[in-house]
Design a protein around this motif. Structure first.
Motif, PDB file in Angstrom:
ATOM      1  N   CYS A 233     -11.873   3.363  -8.616  1.00 54.60           N
ATOM      2  CA  CYS A 233     -11.617   3.675  -7.204  1.00 54.60           C
ATOM      3  C   CYS A 233     -10.137   3.914  -6.922  1.00 54.60           C
ATOM      4  CB  CYS A 233     -12.095   2.530  -6.319  1.00 54.60           C
ATOM      5  SG  CYS A 233     -13.867   2.445  -6.203  1.00 54.60           S
TER       6      CYS A 233
ATOM      7  N   ARG B 294       0.832  -2.444  -6.885  1.00 57.28           N
ATOM      8  CA  ARG B 294      -0.333  -3.326  -7.013  1.00 57.28           C
ATOM      9  C   ARG B 294       0.089  -4.675  -7.586  1.00 57.28           C
ATOM     10  NH1 ARG B 294      -5.839  -1.803  -7.616  1.00 57.28           N
ATOM     11  NH2 ARG B 294      -6.290   0.195  -6.625  1.00 57.28           N
TER      12      ARG B 294
ATOM     13  N   LYS C 203       3.648  -1.012   4.307  1.00 59.52           N
ATOM     14  CA  LYS C 203       4.871  -0.402   4.813  1.00 59.52           C
ATOM     15  C   LYS C 203       5.976  -0.714   3.818  1.00 59.52           C
ATOM     16  CE  LYS C 203       3.406  -1.466   9.537  1.00 59.52           C
ATOM     17  NZ  LYS C 203       2.774  -0.155   9.798  1.00 59.52           N
TER      18      LYS C 203
ATOM     19  N   MET D 129     -10.406  -2.909  -4.457  1.00 59.34           N
ATOM     20  CA  MET D 129      -9.088  -2.934  -5.117  1.00 59.34           C
ATOM     21  C   MET D 129      -9.198  -3.374  -6.573  1.00 59.34           C
ATOM     22  SD  MET D 129      -6.982  -6.300  -3.722  1.00 59.34           S
ATOM     23  CE  MET D 129      -6.894  -5.911  -1.996  1.00 59.34           C
TER      24      MET D 129
ATOM     25  N   MET E 253     -12.533  -4.412   0.819  1.00 55.18           N
ATOM     26  CA  MET E 253     -11.283  -4.193   0.074  1.00 55.18           C
ATOM     27  C   MET E 253     -11.156  -5.037  -1.201  1.00 55.18           C
ATOM     28  SD  MET E 253      -9.250  -1.763   0.811  1.00 55.18           S
ATOM     29  CE  MET E 253      -7.720  -2.367   0.090  1.00 55.18           C
TER      30      MET E 253
ATOM     31  N   ARG F  73      -0.204  11.870   8.146  1.00 54.63           N
ATOM     32  CA  ARG F  73       0.397  10.959   7.154  1.00 54.63           C
ATOM     33  C   ARG F  73       0.345  11.557   5.753  1.00 54.63           C
ATOM     34  NH1 ARG F  73       0.634   4.986   6.743  1.00 54.63           N
ATOM     35  NH2 ARG F  73      -0.131   4.198   4.768  1.00 54.63           N
TER      36      ARG F  73
ATOM     37  N   TRP G  68      -2.163  -7.629  -6.332  1.00 55.30           N
ATOM     38  CA  TRP G  68      -3.464  -6.968  -6.468  1.00 55.30           C
ATOM     39  C   TRP G  68      -3.826  -6.827  -7.949  1.00 55.30           C
ATOM     40  CZ3 TRP G  68      -4.858  -2.296  -2.891  1.00 55.30           C
ATOM     41  CH2 TRP G  68      -4.622  -2.619  -1.545  1.00 55.30           C
ATOM     42  N   PRO G  69      -5.114  -6.609  -8.238  1.00 56.83           N
ATOM     43  CA  PRO G  69      -5.480  -6.211  -9.602  1.00 56.83           C
ATOM     44  C   PRO G  69      -4.855  -4.848  -9.921  1.00 56.83           C
ATOM     45  CG  PRO G  69      -7.434  -6.701  -8.260  1.00 56.83           C
ATOM     46  CD  PRO G  69      -6.271  -6.639  -7.326  1.00 56.83           C
TER      47      PRO G  69
ATOM     48  N   GLY H 207      -2.875   2.696   7.005  1.00 61.03           N
ATOM     49  CA  GLY H 207      -1.852   1.887   7.660  1.00 61.03           C
ATOM     50  C   GLY H 207      -2.134   1.593   9.124  1.00 61.03           C
TER      51      GLY H 207
ATOM     52  N   LEU I 137      -7.624   4.301  -4.033  1.00 61.48           N
ATOM     53  CA  LEU I 137      -7.624   3.936  -2.622  1.00 61.48           C
ATOM     54  C   LEU I 137      -6.566   4.707  -1.842  1.00 61.48           C
ATOM     55  CD1 LEU I 137      -7.960   0.097  -3.143  1.00 61.48           C
ATOM     56  CD2 LEU I 137      -9.626   1.558  -1.974  1.00 61.48           C
ATOM     57  N   HIS I 138      -6.917   5.036  -0.619  1.00 62.72           N
ATOM     58  CA  HIS I 138      -5.977   5.714   0.278  1.00 62.72           C
ATOM     59  C   HIS I 138      -6.112   5.086   1.654  1.00 62.72           C
ATOM     60  CE1 HIS I 138      -5.149   8.958  -2.653  1.00 62.72           C
ATOM     61  NE2 HIS I 138      -6.386   8.688  -3.035  1.00 62.72           N
ATOM     62  N   LEU I 139      -5.203   4.188   1.975  1.00 63.06           N
ATOM     63  CA  LEU I 139      -5.259   3.495   3.258  1.00 63.06           C
ATOM     64  C   LEU I 139      -4.348   4.187   4.271  1.00 63.06           C
ATOM     65  CD1 LEU I 139      -6.424   1.380   1.224  1.00 63.06           C
ATOM     66  CD2 LEU I 139      -5.534  -0.381   2.758  1.00 63.06           C
TER      67      LEU I 139
ATOM     68  N   SER J 151       2.481   3.253   0.539  1.00 68.72           N
ATOM     69  CA  SER J 151       1.758   3.776   1.709  1.00 68.72           C
ATOM     70  C   SER J 151       0.295   4.045   1.381  1.00 68.72           C
ATOM     71  CB  SER J 151       2.436   5.050   2.246  1.00 68.72           C
ATOM     72  OG  SER J 151       2.075   6.204   1.507  1.00 68.72           O
ATOM     73  N   ARG J 152       0.027   4.525   0.183  1.00 69.88           N
ATOM     74  CA  ARG J 152      -1.370   4.781  -0.219  1.00 69.88           C
ATOM     75  C   ARG J 152      -2.208   3.511  -0.153  1.00 69.88           C
ATOM     76  NH1 ARG J 152       0.295   8.221  -4.484  1.00 69.88           N
ATOM     77  NH2 ARG J 152       0.096   6.549  -5.982  1.00 69.88           N
ATOM     78  N   LEU J 153      -1.572   2.377  -0.432  1.00 68.64           N
ATOM     79  CA  LEU J 153      -2.308   1.111  -0.433  1.00 68.64           C
ATOM     80  C   LEU J 153      -2.224   0.413   0.925  1.00 68.64           C
ATOM     81  CD1 LEU J 153      -1.331  -0.134  -4.002  1.00 68.64           C
ATOM     82  CD2 LEU J 153      -3.294   1.249  -3.315  1.00 68.64           C
ATOM     83  N   GLY J 154      -1.687   1.114   1.908  1.00 69.25           N
ATOM     84  CA  GLY J 154      -1.673   0.566   3.267  1.00 69.25           C
ATOM     85  C   GLY J 154      -0.488  -0.336   3.559  1.00 69.25           C
TER      86      GLY J 154
ATOM     87  N   ASN K 156      -7.455  13.165  -5.907  1.00 71.60           N
ATOM     88  CA  ASN K 156      -7.653  12.599  -7.243  1.00 71.60           C
ATOM     89  C   ASN K 156      -8.466  13.499  -8.153  1.00 71.60           C
ATOM     90  OD1 ASN K 156      -7.531  10.021  -5.232  1.00 71.60           O
ATOM     91  ND2 ASN K 156      -6.426   9.691  -7.126  1.00 71.60           N
TER      92      ASN K 156
END
Lengths: 356, 356
Positions: free
Chosen positions: B331, A293, A33, B326, B322, B21, A298-299, B337, B333-335, A28-31, B281
């Motif tokens: 960094c 990731r 589901k 990424m 992004m 969220r 992802w990296p 959704g 990240l907190h997306l 969820s943190r990375l967007g 963080n």
């Protein structure tokens, strides 16, 4: 799948226990589901998942419907029935891949794989019946440990031999399951490395943690481990060798015995690992985020340790300590949302910050 | 509710946006389930919530059914219709309490409250029509800002007066809504304090963050703030004074203008706050966890800063960055959704670790 999954994509997770729960939060943190596939009702991961399928791993229709809603499939445990994997892999990428599962699902295959890589492991012998058991005890000696080849975890499916006379009783405890006799390793301590490998081959390992078990279940993991830097580096390099050999994508846990002669690999787990929970409060990117990731293409993130941590599992009635733990500002709590407290059941863990 | 909520209890959250969220994720860490009440479909919080009710704040049946499934009610935004609160408070505790909502829902009442506490605020005057507008401009002068008393956020519902001649146009922009004319404060920078207060009166404030806005929307928050330690301490003490005066339970955001004459309070928000996202963080217990701990009747966690952070909001097309973000290991990240990228829409934030 060649390009990184875009935010809004769905990660399919086989297994809805606490590891699936924490993977889901990281997703969820990375967007992303998450869609959990889990046979039992109301699993811990359901509280933080976009969607849950409650079905058996034998239910091919449910597996197919699940796969069709997700973009990539990962898992929180290695003992997924082969028939389910055979179906799923025709529909979506499974990460980490089948080879890592094939190897880690069977102790005998795993040991041969590690030995082929030139990595130190305990002496072992294949045991299928009383004849091979006799030969194994002759070759390995005692003390030693008989372990089922498949489906063992948290010390289950194991019998110790103090002497050769325990052989028959130990074999009987296997209930006819194929097994491996392992020579007893005289170790000074246990450490583990949680390492991640991205789809493009980047490897990142967290600092090794020092593990203490109780009743066969992980009790604490301490970072930094009180082990010479040279051995810590050895452990990281051995883990990286395994990941690269498997063209692995995701997070793996590798357990080591520390002996006067150096490191001996105990076992590997192709998933996020209990001994990596400290990373949630010790690093910017925890093991769950590194895993997501990686499987998303992802990296990798930053796995450097910013704090010293002692992770402690809260098992069964350890939950009675909650009033004290919730009032202790050095304790970061991670509860699994399990309704029933049972002896031996992992209910939560606490990351105690020992130096920030 | 006198004793701490036990794990497994349900936190009801009014509002399912990104704040809901992240509150929901924090609740899961502490073993709580969350139930989101949100009028719009598929809100960001739904992906990580145990349960979601999709209904209007006018739907008394839905509100009642929602309240009956939860143990305590909190919220992610202050502009909850009074009729909904009137019903909900008869069924379950609302934390933070009604008084904090009553004050923060109306700029005029908020300013009077802060002035009564002896805290410095900008000069202000009540504006309801052209007569009071004329009197207000006479008293306050220009430059100044006319703001609606209710429902303003991210710079919406505001009109600037460069000179007294802009008065009529500014008043017209209010569309007849009751307003407040605020004297323009000549500030060197803006800071905010995110402070938490537990049910038993314990107060814990995070380090003040230094905020930069763009187009009326928060752009970055930097910790540590580049503001003298004495002013940082003043800000924390002023925030604590507000929380104690309200017998507040939960997290509050307090925004300050830094001026050569000292701190002037801009506004307060009775909830977790965009300028507190860096705590995810930078601290062991982030603002979301502190809020859940407080509303659950738990002791507060550890809000000490272990890392320096620059939080940046990713708004609208910032999401095009992004691929670069990424791949940047500094960094986190907190997306959120959110499916659709729209201009001005908060899509995500990134916590850049500047010193670990």
């Amino acid at each position: 799948m060649t390009s990184p999954l875009v935010p809004g994509s769905t990660i399919g997770i086989l297994g809805g226990g606490q590891l699936g729960r924490m993977l889901s939060v990281a997703a969820s943190r990375l967007g992303f589901k998450s869609h959990i596939f889990e046979p039992s009702a109301n699993p811990p991961a359901a509280d933080v998942a976009h969607r849950v399928t409650t079905a058996s791993y034998e239910d091919q229709d449910a597996l197919k419907a699940f796969a069709e809603t997700v973009d990539v499939i990962t898992y929180e445990f290695e003992n997924i029935p082969t028939s389910a994997l055979d179906l799923l892999e025709t529909l979506r990428p499974i990460r980490p891949g089948r080879e890592a599962l094939r190897i880690s699902q069977d102790r005998l295959i795993e040991k041969a794989f590690l030995a082929d890589l030139g990595l130190a492991i305990a002496p072992y012998a294949d045991v299928t019946d009383s004849t091979s058991m006799t030969a194994a005890v002759e070759a390995i000696g005692a003390p030693s440990i008989l372990k089922t080849r498949r489906f063992g975890y948290d010390g289950k499916g194991q019998a110790r031999l103090k002497s050769a006379e325990d052989a028959a009783e130990a074999l009987a405890e296997m209930n006819g399951a194929p097994a491996v006799l392992e020579g007893f390793v005289n170790f000074t301590c246990e450490i583990s490395v949680i390492a991640a490998r991205s789809a493009d081959g980047q490897v990142s390992a967290f600092d090794p943690g020092q593990n203490v078990h109780r009743d066969g279940i992980l009790h604490t993991t301490t970072v930094p481990a009180k082990v010479p830097a040279k051995l810590q580096m050895d452990a990281v390099l051995m883990a990286a060798k395994i990941l690269n050999a498997l063209d692995y994508v995701g997070v793996m846990g590798v357990e080591f015995f520390v002996t006067p002669q150096g490191l001996i690999i105990n076992e590997i787990a192709p998933r996020v690992h209990n001994s990596g929970h400290w990373t949630q409060n010790g690093c910017v990117s925890c093991q769950f985020e590194q895993h997501i990731r990686a499987v998303a293409g992802w990296p990798l993130g930053d796995g450097q340790r910013h704090s010293d941590v002692v992770m402690e599992n809260l098992i069964g009635n350890d939950m009675d300590r909650m009033p004290e733990l919730m009032a202790d500002p050095t304790c970061a709590l991670h509860l699994y949302g399990k309704a029933d407290v049972k002896p031996g059941r992992k209910m939560a863990h606490v990351n105690r910050i020992t130096k920030g």
